[in-house]
Design an enzyme around this catalytic site. Sequence first.
Site, PDB file in Angstrom:
ATOM      1  N   ARG A  40       0.837  -1.202   0.000  1.00  0.00           N
ATOM      2  CA  ARG A  40       0.000   0.000   0.000  1.00  0.00           C
ATOM      3  C   ARG A  40       0.865   1.242   0.000  1.00  0.00           C
ATOM      4  NH1 ARG A  40      -4.973  -1.802   4.034  1.00  0.00           N
ATOM      5  NH2 ARG A  40      -5.378  -3.761   2.918  1.00  0.00           N
ATOM      6  N   ARG A  58       2.234   0.555  10.327  1.00  0.00           N
ATOM      7  CA  ARG A  58       1.812   0.986   8.996  1.00  0.00           C
ATOM      8  C   ARG A  58       2.988   0.917   8.029  1.00  0.00           C
ATOM      9  NH1 ARG A  58      -2.878   3.369   7.833  1.00  0.00           N
ATOM     10  NH2 ARG A  58      -3.238   3.705  10.047  1.00  0.00           N
ATOM     11  N   GLU A  60      -6.564  -1.545  15.198  1.00  0.00           N
ATOM     12  CA  GLU A  60      -7.169  -2.426  14.201  1.00  0.00           C
ATOM     13  C   GLU A  60      -6.208  -3.535  13.772  1.00  0.00           C
ATOM     14  OE1 GLU A  60      -8.343  -0.431  10.595  1.00  0.00           O
ATOM     15  OE2 GLU A  60      -8.490  -2.325   9.515  1.00  0.00           O
ATOM     16  N   SER A  79     -10.432  -6.445   9.573  1.00  0.00           N
ATOM     17  CA  SER A  79     -11.603  -5.714   9.111  1.00  0.00           C
ATOM     18  C   SER A  79     -12.441  -6.700   8.317  1.00  0.00           C
ATOM     19  CB  SER A  79     -11.121  -4.563   8.228  1.00  0.00           C
ATOM     20  OG  SER A  79     -12.168  -3.667   7.973  1.00  0.00           O
ATOM     21  N   ARG A  88       0.801  -6.880  12.303  1.00  0.00           N
ATOM     22  CA  ARG A  88       0.222  -6.283  13.507  1.00  0.00           C
ATOM     23  C   ARG A  88       0.016  -7.330  14.601  1.00  0.00           C
ATOM     24  NH1 ARG A  88      -4.009  -1.497  11.521  1.00  0.00           N
ATOM     25  NH2 ARG A  88      -2.418  -0.282  10.423  1.00  0.00           N
TER      26      ARG A  88
END
Length: 425
Positions: free
Chosen positions: A261, A276, A348, A351, A390
Amino acid sequence: MLDPKLLRNQTTFVAEQLSRRNIVFNVEAYTQLESKRRELQVKTQELQNERNTRSKSIGKAKAAGENIQPLLSQVAELGDALKAAEQSLAEVQAELEQLIQGLPNLLHASVPDGRNEDENVEIRHWGEPTVFDFEPKDHVDLTHGKGMDFETGAKLTGSRFVVMQGGIARLHRALTQFMLDVHTQHHGYEEMYVPYLVNQDSLFGTGQLPKFEEDLFKLQHDNEYYLIPTSEVPVTNLVRDEIIEAKRLPLRFTAHTPCFRSEAGSYGKDTRGMIRQHQFEKVELIQIVHPEQSWEALEELTGHAENILQRLELPYRVMLLCAGDTGAAAAKTYDLEVWLPGQGKYREISSCSNTQDYQARRMQARWRNPETQKTELVHTLNGSGLAVGRTLVAVLENYQNTDGSVTIPKALRGYMGGCKKILEK
RNA sequence: GGAGAGGUGGCUGAGUGGUCGAAAGCACCGGUCUUGAAAACCGGCGACGGUUUACCCCGUCCCAGGGUUCGAAUCCCUGCCUCUCCGCCA
């Protein structure tokens, strides 16, 4: 993509629904465009019909050995008129398509109002924030000089890349294997290996294109390939342009892939550590289901992701995303947030979304209804099960000991050759 | 990288300019027969869109995009993909 018929027949309803996402849909402009389309389409089809009829009579006359010259001269002007009509119809259709393709999914009635993540709603939680009898470190301090190296990542590539070494690299791999095994052995998913580069059609199908191109890495190559931002793209697109037999539903796929990303627009956000990164690993859960079963499937799929956290004995909470925080393709999304002692916050880690027929319509992914013998759109769901990087952070931070070592969660020891602790002095 | 062959309905596979949206087979659906099932036989059966209460009717679609023509699955161009052989290679 929304159902064009729904938009056409219940325009104000759709506009109201879209306003929940803070989208102003210009009903009047749309209605005008739509009636223009109708007018042009009728006109074009009339002209096409005339051309077809005349061409057929020319064919017959020729077969009968008659002189076709007079017939030919009658058609002469038709061609230009038809071409003009076809072109203006194509323009209006393209405009309409662009409009409708850019609209997000309608939200489920249970999705709460709200502008951003601050207004998400906690549905339940599992476990309590880990208690330490010392000041817990975050994963960066905990691993500094011991196998998690952001400086070298930056040297090799740039910011938001990491190099992992030794026990940490192994733990990272163990997590992946563990997740895949749980989903395939206990939750009924089939493991898939898929490409990490995809074409534009696939990205259109799941909704990343055309609107969210800036989030993607695009290759400099003759083919227009993109690095996948999630395995949701290749795995969901497995059913693109397919008609699936009813008895094969539901399809449950899991895949482990890296994800890439660009993180455009997140400058300065989560710059510290592994939270991230431009490149991270994820184990994804995908379900392709009968339209009437997708809500049930969303609860199940979320439970499958939760089960990983429970087996790892990591405290977490389940958040129902509010209207403003729900992704464009999703009708409803649950986020799983894991407790990170280093930040003193829930973050998070998964999802899980039901997109209903939003992606299916873009992909033309259908099933054949045995009752009607007709094809109907399937519903698609996706969820992380889990984000591996994560999860690694969560394990390191929650399982740290006062001497700086990290205890390996029981569920992972079999994947670590029986190893019970890493980062010992 | 070199040489060749192809891409047609859910699947297999005919079709080389004029009622072709497309033969045939398989699969599927309905029926006859049968105690039931199978087999056999009869019939039906593409997708999307427009119009319509509905039936009908009309349009588009034979990998994608252009072109030729009154008319294209069929001819021409470009691209993509698949297969076979050779070479190279993890």
